[in-house]
Design a protein around this motif. Structure first.
Motif, PDB file in Angstrom:
ATOM      1  N   GLU A 145      42.854  40.867  50.289  1.00  0.00           N
ATOM      2  CA  GLU A 145      42.878  39.969  49.636  1.00  0.00           C
ATOM      3  C   GLU A 145      42.706  38.096  48.810  1.00  0.00           C
ATOM      4  O   GLU A 145      43.426  37.564  48.943  1.00  0.00           O
ATOM      5  CB  GLU A 145      44.578  39.911  49.634  1.00  0.00           C
ATOM      6  CG  GLU A 145      45.214  41.476  49.688  1.00  0.00           C
ATOM      7  CD  GLU A 145      45.213  42.145  48.200  1.00  0.00           C
ATOM      8  OE1 GLU A 145      45.709  41.082  47.640  1.00  0.00           O
ATOM      9  OE2 GLU A 145      44.694  43.436  48.355  1.00  0.00           O
ATOM     10  N   TYR A 146      41.237  38.005  49.910  1.00  0.00           N
ATOM     11  CA  TYR A 146      41.128  37.121  49.760  1.00  0.00           C
ATOM     12  C   TYR A 146      39.571  36.457  49.643  1.00  0.00           C
ATOM     13  O   TYR A 146      38.919  36.158  48.889  1.00  0.00           O
ATOM     14  CB  TYR A 146      41.226  36.263  50.803  1.00  0.00           C
ATOM     15  CG  TYR A 146      40.589  34.425  51.152  1.00  0.00           C
ATOM     16  CD1 TYR A 146      40.831  33.638  50.585  1.00  0.00           C
ATOM     17  CD2 TYR A 146      40.097  34.445  52.344  1.00  0.00           C
ATOM     18  CE1 TYR A 146      40.725  32.266  50.982  1.00  0.00           C
ATOM     19  CE2 TYR A 146      39.609  33.090  52.531  1.00  0.00           C
ATOM     20  CZ  TYR A 146      40.004  31.913  52.073  1.00  0.00           C
ATOM     21  OH  TYR A 146      38.972  30.651  51.959  1.00  0.00           O
ATOM     22  N   ARG A 147      38.220  36.877  50.931  1.00  0.00           N
ATOM     23  CA  ARG A 147      37.232  36.456  50.499  1.00  0.00           C
ATOM     24  C   ARG A 147      36.804  37.341  49.261  1.00  0.00           C
ATOM     25  O   ARG A 147      35.928  36.945  48.326  1.00  0.00           O
ATOM     26  CB  ARG A 147      36.950  36.931  51.636  1.00  0.00           C
ATOM     27  CG  ARG A 147      34.970  36.307  52.175  1.00  0.00           C
ATOM     28  CD  ARG A 147      34.784  34.997  51.695  1.00  0.00           C
ATOM     29  NE  ARG A 147      35.382  34.502  52.507  1.00  0.00           N
ATOM     30  CZ  ARG A 147      35.490  32.861  52.654  1.00  0.00           C
ATOM     31  NH1 ARG A 147      35.539  32.574  51.360  1.00  0.00           N
ATOM     32  NH2 ARG A 147      36.051  32.208  53.909  1.00  0.00           N
ATOM     33  N   GLU A 148      37.242  38.479  48.846  1.00  0.00           N
ATOM     34  CA  GLU A 148      36.148  38.724  48.193  1.00  0.00           C
ATOM     35  C   GLU A 148      36.488  38.328  46.581  1.00  0.00           C
ATOM     36  O   GLU A 148      36.224  38.936  46.146  1.00  0.00           O
ATOM     37  CB  GLU A 148      37.530  41.231  47.746  1.00  0.00           C
ATOM     38  CG  GLU A 148      39.028  40.934  47.522  1.00  0.00           C
ATOM     39  CD  GLU A 148      39.160  41.390  48.778  1.00  0.00           C
ATOM     40  OE1 GLU A 148      39.079  40.692  49.561  1.00  0.00           O
ATOM     41  OE2 GLU A 148      39.877  42.282  48.919  1.00  0.00           O
ATOM     42  N   LYS A 149      37.779  37.598  46.458  1.00  0.00           N
ATOM     43  CA  LYS A 149      37.697  37.045  45.298  1.00  0.00           C
ATOM     44  C   LYS A 149      36.878  35.996  45.225  1.00  0.00           C
ATOM     45  O   LYS A 149      37.117  35.263  44.427  1.00  0.00           O
ATOM     46  CB  LYS A 149      39.165  36.928  45.487  1.00  0.00           C
ATOM     47  CG  LYS A 149      40.051  38.071  44.653  1.00  0.00           C
ATOM     48  CD  LYS A 149      42.062  36.806  44.711  1.00  0.00           C
ATOM     49  CE  LYS A 149      43.035  38.153  44.804  1.00  0.00           C
ATOM     50  NZ  LYS A 149      44.108  38.357  45.744  1.00  0.00           N
ATOM     51  N   THR A 150      36.553  35.189  46.126  1.00  0.00           N
ATOM     52  CA  THR A 150      36.067  34.131  46.476  1.00  0.00           C
ATOM     53  C   THR A 150      34.772  33.922  46.082  1.00  0.00           C
ATOM     54  O   THR A 150      34.043  33.421  45.683  1.00  0.00           O
ATOM     55  CB  THR A 150      36.223  33.378  47.128  1.00  0.00           C
ATOM     56  OG1 THR A 150      35.462  33.653  48.698  1.00  0.00           O
ATOM     57  CG2 THR A 150      37.960  32.758  47.364  1.00  0.00           C
ATOM     58  N   ILE A 151      34.008  35.723  46.585  1.00  0.00           N
ATOM     59  CA  ILE A 151      33.028  36.035  46.590  1.00  0.00           C
ATOM     60  C   ILE A 151      32.709  36.215  45.022  1.00  0.00           C
ATOM     61  O   ILE A 151      31.318  36.108  44.309  1.00  0.00           O
ATOM     62  CB  ILE A 151      32.484  37.216  47.441  1.00  0.00           C
ATOM     63  CG1 ILE A 151      32.661  36.762  48.682  1.00  0.00           C
ATOM     64  CG2 ILE A 151      31.396  38.515  46.364  1.00  0.00           C
ATOM     65  CD1 ILE A 151      32.233  37.106  49.810  1.00  0.00           C
ATOM     66  N   ILE A 152      33.815  37.046  44.037  1.00  0.00           N
ATOM     67  CA  ILE A 152      33.360  37.025  43.049  1.00  0.00           C
ATOM     68  C   ILE A 152      33.301  36.025  41.823  1.00  0.00           C
ATOM     69  O   ILE A 152      32.115  35.528  41.345  1.00  0.00           O
ATOM     70  CB  ILE A 152      34.538  37.460  42.174  1.00  0.00           C
ATOM     71  CG1 ILE A 152      34.563  39.818  42.803  1.00  0.00           C
ATOM     72  CG2 ILE A 152      34.318  37.690  40.640  1.00  0.00           C
ATOM     73  CD1 ILE A 152      35.568  39.863  42.683  1.00  0.00           C
ATOM     74  N   ASP A 153      33.474  34.698  42.676  1.00  0.00           N
ATOM     75  CA  ASP A 153      33.841  33.402  41.993  1.00  0.00           C
ATOM     76  C   ASP A 153      32.106  32.831  42.149  1.00  0.00           C
ATOM     77  O   ASP A 153      31.612  32.387  41.223  1.00  0.00           O
ATOM     78  CB  ASP A 153      34.745  32.429  42.460  1.00  0.00           C
ATOM     79  CG  ASP A 153      35.939  33.249  41.514  1.00  0.00           C
ATOM     80  OD1 ASP A 153      36.212  33.587  41.223  1.00  0.00           O
ATOM     81  OD2 ASP A 153      36.961  31.932  42.597  1.00  0.00           O
ATOM     82  N   LEU A 154      31.845  33.239  43.307  1.00  0.00           N
ATOM     83  CA  LEU A 154      30.428  32.759  43.611  1.00  0.00           C
ATOM     84  C   LEU A 154      29.581  33.535  42.470  1.00  0.00           C
ATOM     85  O   LEU A 154      28.011  33.016  42.378  1.00  0.00           O
ATOM     86  CB  LEU A 154      30.031  32.536  45.211  1.00  0.00           C
ATOM     87  CG  LEU A 154      29.338  32.611  46.083  1.00  0.00           C
ATOM     88  CD1 LEU A 154      28.939  31.047  45.477  1.00  0.00           C
ATOM     89  CD2 LEU A 154      29.056  32.727  47.497  1.00  0.00           C
TER      90      LEU A 154
END
Ligand code: FES
Ligand code: ZN
Ligand code: ZN
Length: 311
Positions: free
Chosen positions: A90-99
């Motif tokens: 619920e956290y890293r997968e979201k920031t990786i999409i932004d990245l």
């Protein structure tokens, strides 16, 4: 409140006065680019590996690294982004999409390395096992493996510098943590450029956002319209660091300039600390199991990996 330089309304108050959007962006970028110049964080021949997570700090440092190179005629093909996916639901997968979006928009090659494929478990799975035997907090486990993979994959890509998005708040917190724990050896490795000279096993780390407050980075990312989640890691409240962070925020609110004061005092003392710790700081060994940089016979990443295998 009006901007110190023009009559537009201000978006932030910095040390020397209030600034409007345009003057803040200008002030912030100049501060970062000056830090890179003053401390020689980036050289003409460097191969740059930017440690990224997709959060506001890493996107900002990635963007400004590229800007610095463009301004100074340094080939931007020497910049690559490296992300470590710890496996935090619920956290890293979201920031990786932004990245991924950011890197493709800015034409920067991105490599993603995960705990799961490299170490056999995600952080969410590994942490309870390691905690059972050692009482270690998630941040301890995360920190050890992140540094390990960062160094390993930066070296693999031929990087000569690792650029991180650490800001002034991060650094002030670590300075205080090292003081509380009397950890002068670690303190000697800090500063805008890591105290360890480039070696075969350890790539120097540099921090262009060293003099930027966290709230300044946040505002910059917002004003630049970066697509970024302003969320925190769900484990962040469990660590020692969180208490230090709260204490410093409280002090900063009551006594403006506290964080900057910590950094200034530390930088004034750093040459002496490095001198005192010299023999020990420069001594980087090689882990007998994995061959990566270590400060003892077997590196911490290998010790933790073993704990997981033995369950
Ligand atoms: Fe994410 Fe510590 S593990 S902040
Ligand atoms: Zn202005
Ligand atoms: Zn090892």
């Amino acid at each position: 409140m009006d901007c110190f330089h023009c009559s537009k309304s201000a978006v932030i108050e910095v040390q020397h006065g209030a600034l409007c959007k345009t003057h803040f962006i200008n002030y912030f970028e100049e501060k970062v680019l000056k830090t890179i110049n003053k401390y020689r964080l980036i050289g003409r021949k460097d191969i740059l590996c930017v440690a990224t997570s997709g959060g506001k700090d890493s996107l900002t440092v990635l963007y400004l690294t590229k800007k610095y190179c463009e301004r100074n005629n340094i080939p931007t093909k020497n910049i690559r982004a490296l992300a470590i996916d710890e496996g935090i639901a619920e956290y890293r997968e979201k920031t990786i999409i932004d990245l991924q979006k950011f890197c493709s928009d800015h034409q920067i090659p991105l490599e993603i390395v995960s705990f799961e494929t490299e170490l056999g478990k995600t952080l969410d799975q590994a942490y309870p096992i390691i905690n059972k035997g050692t009482q270690k907090k998630p941040c301890n486990v995360c920190g050890v493996w992140r540094r390990y993979l960062l160094n390993k994959y930066a070296a693999k890509s031929g990087a000569t510098k690792v650029i991180t998005g650490h800001n002034l708040d991060d650094e002030a917190q670590v300075i205080m943590m090292n003081i509380f724990k009397a950890n002068t050896q670690l303190a000697g490795r800090m500063g805008p450029i890591s105290g360890i000279e480039e070696s075969e096993h350890f790539i120097q780390r540099v921090k262009p956002l060293y003099f930027c407050l966290e709230k300044e980075v946040r505002l910059y990312a917002l004003l630049k319209g970066f697509q970024v989640q302003f969320t925190e890691c769900p484990y962040s409240k469990e660590g020692f660091r969180h208490h230090v962070q709260e204490m410093l925020n409280d002090f900063e609110q009551k006594y403006k300039g506290t964080k900057q004061g910590i950094i200034n005092s530390f930088l004034a003392l750093l040459p002496n600390i490095r001198e005192q710790e010299k023999g020990r700081i420069d001594e980087i060994k090689q882990c007998s199991r994995c061959g990566e940089a270590a400060n003892k016979e077997v590196c911490n990443a290998c010790v933790m990996k073993e704990m997981i295998i033995n369950g």
